[in-house]
Design a protein around this motif. Structure first.
Motif, short mmCIF file in Angstrom:
data_model
loop_
_atom_site.label_atom_id
_atom_site.label_comp_id
_atom_site.label_asym_id
_atom_site.label_seq_id
_atom_site.Cartn_x
_atom_site.Cartn_y
_atom_site.Cartn_z
N GLU A 158 0.87 -1.18 0.00
CA GLU A 158 0.00 0.00 0.00
C GLU A 158 0.90 1.22 0.00
O GLU A 158 1.77 1.36 0.86
CB GLU A 158 -0.91 0.01 1.23
N TRP A 159 0.71 2.09 -0.99
CA TRP A 159 1.48 3.32 -1.10
C TRP A 159 0.61 4.49 -0.67
O TRP A 159 -0.54 4.59 -1.10
CB TRP A 159 1.96 3.52 -2.53
N ILE A 160 1.14 5.35 0.19
CA ILE A 160 0.39 6.50 0.70
C ILE A 160 1.12 7.77 0.30
O ILE A 160 2.27 8.00 0.71
CB ILE A 160 0.24 6.42 2.22
N LEU A 161 0.47 8.58 -0.51
CA LEU A 161 1.01 9.84 -0.98
C LEU A 161 0.35 10.96 -0.21
O LEU A 161 -0.88 11.11 -0.24
CB LEU A 161 0.75 10.00 -2.48
N GLN A 162 1.15 11.75 0.51
CA GLN A 162 0.64 12.92 1.22
C GLN A 162 0.95 14.14 0.38
O GLN A 162 2.12 14.46 0.14
CB GLN A 162 1.30 13.04 2.60
N LEU A 163 -0.07 14.82 -0.09
CA LEU A 163 0.07 16.04 -0.89
C LEU A 163 -0.27 17.23 0.01
O LEU A 163 -1.37 17.29 0.56
CB LEU A 163 -0.86 15.99 -2.10
N SER A 164 0.67 18.17 0.16
CA SER A 164 0.52 19.21 1.18
C SER A 164 0.75 20.60 0.63
O SER A 164 1.36 20.79 -0.42
CB SER A 164 1.52 18.96 2.32
N TRP A 165 0.27 21.59 1.39
CA TRP A 165 0.46 23.00 1.05
C TRP A 165 0.44 23.81 2.35
O TRP A 165 0.01 23.33 3.40
CB TRP A 165 -0.64 23.49 0.10
N GLY A 166 0.93 25.07 2.25
CA GLY A 166 0.91 25.97 3.40
C GLY A 166 2.08 25.74 4.34
O GLY A 166 3.18 25.39 3.92
N ASP A 167 1.84 25.93 5.63
CA ASP A 167 2.86 25.80 6.67
C ASP A 167 3.13 24.32 6.95
O ASP A 167 2.23 23.61 7.39
CB ASP A 167 2.38 26.51 7.93
N PRO A 168 4.37 23.85 6.73
CA PRO A 168 4.65 22.43 6.97
C PRO A 168 4.34 21.97 8.40
O PRO A 168 3.97 20.81 8.61
CB PRO A 168 6.15 22.31 6.67
N ALA A 169 4.47 22.87 9.37
CA ALA A 169 4.18 22.49 10.76
C ALA A 169 2.69 22.23 10.98
O ALA A 169 2.31 21.51 11.90
CB ALA A 169 4.67 23.57 11.72
N GLU A 170 1.86 22.82 10.14
CA GLU A 170 0.41 22.69 10.31
C GLU A 170 -0.24 21.80 9.25
O GLU A 170 -1.41 21.47 9.35
CB GLU A 170 -0.24 24.08 10.25
N ALA A 171 0.52 21.40 8.24
CA ALA A 171 -0.08 20.73 7.09
C ALA A 171 -0.72 19.40 7.43
O ALA A 171 -1.70 19.01 6.80
CB ALA A 171 0.96 20.54 5.98
N HIS A 172 -0.18 18.68 8.41
CA HIS A 172 -0.74 17.36 8.73
C HIS A 172 -1.87 17.43 9.75
O HIS A 172 -2.47 16.43 10.08
CB HIS A 172 0.36 16.42 9.22
N THR A 173 -2.14 18.63 10.27
CA THR A 173 -3.26 18.80 11.21
C THR A 173 -4.39 19.53 10.48
O THR A 173 -4.27 19.88 9.32
CB THR A 173 -2.84 19.64 12.43
N TRP A 174 -5.46 19.75 11.18
CA TRP A 174 -6.59 20.47 10.59
C TRP A 174 -6.79 21.84 11.21
O TRP A 174 -7.80 22.49 11.00
CB TRP A 174 -7.86 19.62 10.77
N ARG A 175 -5.79 22.29 11.97
CA ARG A 175 -5.95 23.55 12.71
C ARG A 175 -5.99 24.78 11.81
O ARG A 175 -6.64 25.76 12.13
CB ARG A 175 -4.83 23.70 13.75
N GLN A 176 -5.23 24.76 10.70
CA GLN A 176 -5.14 25.95 9.84
C GLN A 176 -5.79 25.74 8.47
O GLN A 176 -5.49 26.44 7.52
CB GLN A 176 -3.66 26.33 9.66
N TRP A 177 -6.65 24.73 8.37
CA TRP A 177 -7.34 24.48 7.11
C TRP A 177 -8.22 25.67 6.75
O TRP A 177 -8.84 26.23 7.64
CB TRP A 177 -8.20 23.22 7.28
N PRO A 178 -8.28 26.16 5.51
CA PRO A 178 -7.64 25.59 4.32
C PRO A 178 -6.29 26.23 3.96
O PRO A 178 -5.72 25.89 2.94
CB PRO A 178 -8.66 25.88 3.23
#
Length: 200
Positions: free
Chosen positions: A162-182
């Motif tokens: 299983e391959w998991i691709l994380q596509l991100s934007w914005g602040d790297p410190a916040e990209a994996h959380t939902w605090r600063q979405w969008p």
């Protein structure tokens, strides 16, 4: 002497273990006052977490002051294709130069993903990664078009990977959380052997 990225990661790992053992406690951390939360999380556990969080914050201040990269490098080799790409260490910050390196690596990560996901079923993680929906190439292209960098993970499965691709934007410190979405965020694509569904 200025510490390197590897030095900071090693220092943080040692401190994390010391905090988990209870060698370090933030004694000023009180119970939350929330009856349900305090019933399941003992004050000592909160003090261990607060002690490490405070130490990590000081390390990140040092990192910024001395402009020490927060990137670590990952690599994959499969089917004769090789990928070396950067990602931000979870306990460090991404400096501006780090962000430029992340962005520069995006095309090679995407090219590798296209190779390894060929012939696999693709899914988009939804509901804060608690569910998965099938996704078509056109929809993937829309997500890619707004992404600034990408990381990749591989999870072994029966009958394939299983391959998991994380596509991100914005602040790297916040990209994996939902605090600063969008303004900052990530979308997760899962490629699995045909007929299977994601488990990672």
């Amino acid at each position: 002497m200025t510490y390197s990225t590897a030095d900071l990661i090693e220092i943080l790992a040692r401190e994390r273990q010391a905090c988990l053992r209870g060698d370090r406690l933030d004694l000023l951390t009180p119970p939350t006052g929330h009856p349900v939360f305090d019933r399941f999380f003992q004050t000592e556990g909160l003090q261990k977490y607060a002690a490490f969080a405070g130490f990590r914050s000081r390390v990140q201040d040092y990192q910024q002051q001395h402009q020490i990269s927060g990137l670590v490098w990952q690599q994959f080799r499969t089917e004769g294709v090789f990928l070396l790409f950067p990602e931000v260490h979870p306990d460090l910050l991404a400096l501006e130069n780090d962000r430029q390196q992340l962005q520069a690596a995006l095309p090679s990560v995407l090219a590798f993903w296209e190779q390894v996901s060929r012939g696999l079923d693709c899914f988009l993680a939804v509901d804060r990664r608690r569910a998965f929906e099938p996704i078509q190439p056109e929809a993937i292209a829309l997500i890619v078009s707004r992404s600034e960098w990408a990381t990749l993970r591989q999870e072994p499965r029966s009958g394939g990977q299983e391959w998991i691709l994380q596509l991100s934007w914005g602040d790297p410190a916040e990209a994996h959380t939902w605090r600063q979405w969008p303004a900052s965020g990530s979308e997760y694509l899962h490629a699995v052997p045909s007929g299977q569904t994601p488990i990672a």
